[in-house]
Scaffold this motif. Sequence first.
Motif, short mmCIF file in Angstrom:
data_model
loop_
_atom_site.label_atom_id
_atom_site.label_comp_id
_atom_site.label_asym_id
_atom_site.label_seq_id
_atom_site.Cartn_x
_atom_site.Cartn_y
_atom_site.Cartn_z
N ASP A 86 0.68 17.98 0.48
CA ASP A 86 2.03 17.43 0.64
C ASP A 86 2.05 16.21 1.56
O ASP A 86 2.76 15.23 1.30
N GLY A 87 1.27 16.26 2.62
CA GLY A 87 1.23 15.12 3.53
C GLY A 87 0.64 13.89 2.87
O GLY A 87 1.17 12.76 3.04
N PHE A 88 -0.43 14.07 2.10
CA PHE A 88 -1.05 12.93 1.42
C PHE A 88 -0.14 12.35 0.35
O PHE A 88 0.03 11.12 0.26
N THR A 89 0.46 13.21 -0.47
CA THR A 89 1.33 12.71 -1.54
C THR A 89 2.57 12.02 -0.96
O THR A 89 3.06 11.04 -1.53
N THR A 90 3.06 12.52 0.16
CA THR A 90 4.22 11.87 0.80
C THR A 90 3.84 10.48 1.28
O THR A 90 4.60 9.51 1.09
N ARG A 91 2.68 10.36 1.91
CA ARG A 91 2.25 9.03 2.37
C ARG A 91 2.03 8.09 1.20
O ARG A 91 2.36 6.90 1.26
N LEU A 92 1.45 8.61 0.10
CA LEU A 92 1.23 7.78 -1.08
C LEU A 92 2.56 7.32 -1.68
O LEU A 92 2.71 6.16 -2.07
N LYS A 93 3.54 8.22 -1.75
CA LYS A 93 4.85 7.87 -2.31
C LYS A 93 5.53 6.79 -1.47
O LYS A 93 6.06 5.81 -2.00
N VAL A 94 5.50 6.98 -0.16
CA VAL A 94 6.14 6.00 0.72
C VAL A 94 5.42 4.66 0.63
O VAL A 94 6.05 3.59 0.67
N SER A 95 4.11 4.67 0.49
CA SER A 95 3.35 3.43 0.40
C SER A 95 3.70 2.65 -0.86
O SER A 95 3.86 1.43 -0.81
N VAL A 96 3.83 3.35 -1.98
CA VAL A 96 4.17 2.67 -3.24
C VAL A 96 5.57 2.08 -3.17
O VAL A 96 5.80 0.93 -3.57
N ILE A 97 6.52 2.84 -2.64
CA ILE A 97 7.88 2.33 -2.52
C ILE A 97 7.92 1.14 -1.55
O ILE A 97 8.60 0.14 -1.81
N SER A 98 7.19 1.24 -0.47
CA SER A 98 7.12 0.11 0.47
C SER A 98 6.49 -1.11 -0.19
O SER A 98 6.94 -2.24 0.03
N GLY A 99 5.46 -0.88 -1.02
CA GLY A 99 4.84 -2.00 -1.73
C GLY A 99 5.80 -2.68 -2.68
O GLY A 99 5.81 -3.92 -2.80
N ALA A 100 6.64 -1.89 -3.35
CA ALA A 100 7.64 -2.49 -4.24
C ALA A 100 8.66 -3.30 -3.46
O ALA A 100 9.13 -4.35 -3.93
N VAL A 101 9.01 -2.83 -2.26
CA VAL A 101 9.97 -3.57 -1.43
C VAL A 101 9.34 -4.85 -0.89
O VAL A 101 9.96 -5.92 -0.89
N PHE A 102 8.11 -4.75 -0.40
CA PHE A 102 7.45 -5.91 0.18
C PHE A 102 7.25 -7.03 -0.84
O PHE A 102 7.39 -8.21 -0.52
N THR A 103 6.90 -6.66 -2.07
CA THR A 103 6.62 -7.66 -3.10
C THR A 103 7.81 -7.90 -4.01
O THR A 103 7.64 -8.44 -5.11
N GLY A 104 9.01 -7.52 -3.56
CA GLY A 104 10.20 -7.67 -4.38
C GLY A 104 10.41 -9.07 -4.95
O GLY A 104 10.61 -9.23 -6.16
N PRO A 105 10.38 -10.12 -4.11
CA PRO A 105 10.60 -11.47 -4.66
C PRO A 105 9.58 -11.86 -5.72
O PRO A 105 9.92 -12.59 -6.67
N LEU A 106 8.34 -11.37 -5.60
CA LEU A 106 7.30 -11.76 -6.55
C LEU A 106 7.51 -11.12 -7.92
O LEU A 106 7.44 -11.80 -8.96
N TRP A 107 7.79 -9.79 -7.95
CA TRP A 107 7.99 -9.18 -9.27
C TRP A 107 9.36 -9.49 -9.84
O TRP A 107 9.55 -9.44 -11.06
#
Length: 303
Positions: free
Chosen positions: A90-111
């Motif tokens: 659960d801890g690993f999947t939570t970190r992975l989920k938050v990382s992917v969502i953060s990546g989508a936010v960080f690269t928002g202008p590009l995509w």
Amino acid sequence: MASVAGSTRRARRRRPKNPDGRMPVMDHLRELRRRILTILVLVAAGAVLGWFLYPQTLELLRHPYCNVPAKFRYTPSGEGCVLIYHGVLDGFTTRLKVSVISGAVFTGPLWLYQIWAFITPGLRRNERKYTIVFIIASTVLFAAGMALAYTVLAKGLRFVLEQAGNGTQAQLTVSDYISFVTLMLVVFGAAFEVPLIVVMANFAGALPARLLKRSQRIGIFLIFLFAAVATPSTDPFTMCAMAIPMVLLFEAAVVIAIVHDRRKARRKAAEREQAKLDDTVASEIDAIPQPLEPPTSAWADTT
């Protein structure tokens, strides 16, 4: 044969782009596939950055829960706020989920640019200059929606947790809580993009302003219905916090569409008038010539 096939493929790759943005259906599908793959690569690159920034992101997401009164949340040591998890992964999947969502936010202008670049071939050349405006507006609107969600999240979360009454405490798992918070942030951010989509559809000619004006009441009703269904907390405060700004943005989108359609109509009228005066366009003449008028007596006396 191999050389002929290779030259055919190279010629196909070097085929010049149509300035009007027209292409066969298969070319559209290939272009869509290329854009989607580019977006996935961008989000994956942002997710790597989000993985390293996970501690700071978790602390930021945990803050609304920590603002709930201590008697309604789990406090094993009598102070602080703790999120638990049960499963080994659960801890690993939570970190992975938050990382992917953060990546989508960080690269928002590009995509977002990739989405706009796929749409712009259907627009006029003078309308493609709005690319930067679209990217900036979409980024600002998404960030504004997330900021509003983060602001109202503490009150909405407190409202939901207090419904269990005194003598109860919420023992939230980190997976459930992160899913709730991120869903709230993403839903608010995506909802604030709806007026921009309306403007894009109007600029593309798919949604005329007269249709928007006729369906304003229905649009406002659908906005409140969407807010009631989309808000994860389902409380009236959060629903109104989403619906009221969306209504204001929708009204602004209608005004922009009206102004754009009026300018477009004036431009087309000017083009039609210019076409009538163009030397390359034949003038309209009568099929049967009209007889000449007889000369006046004054002109006849002088001759």
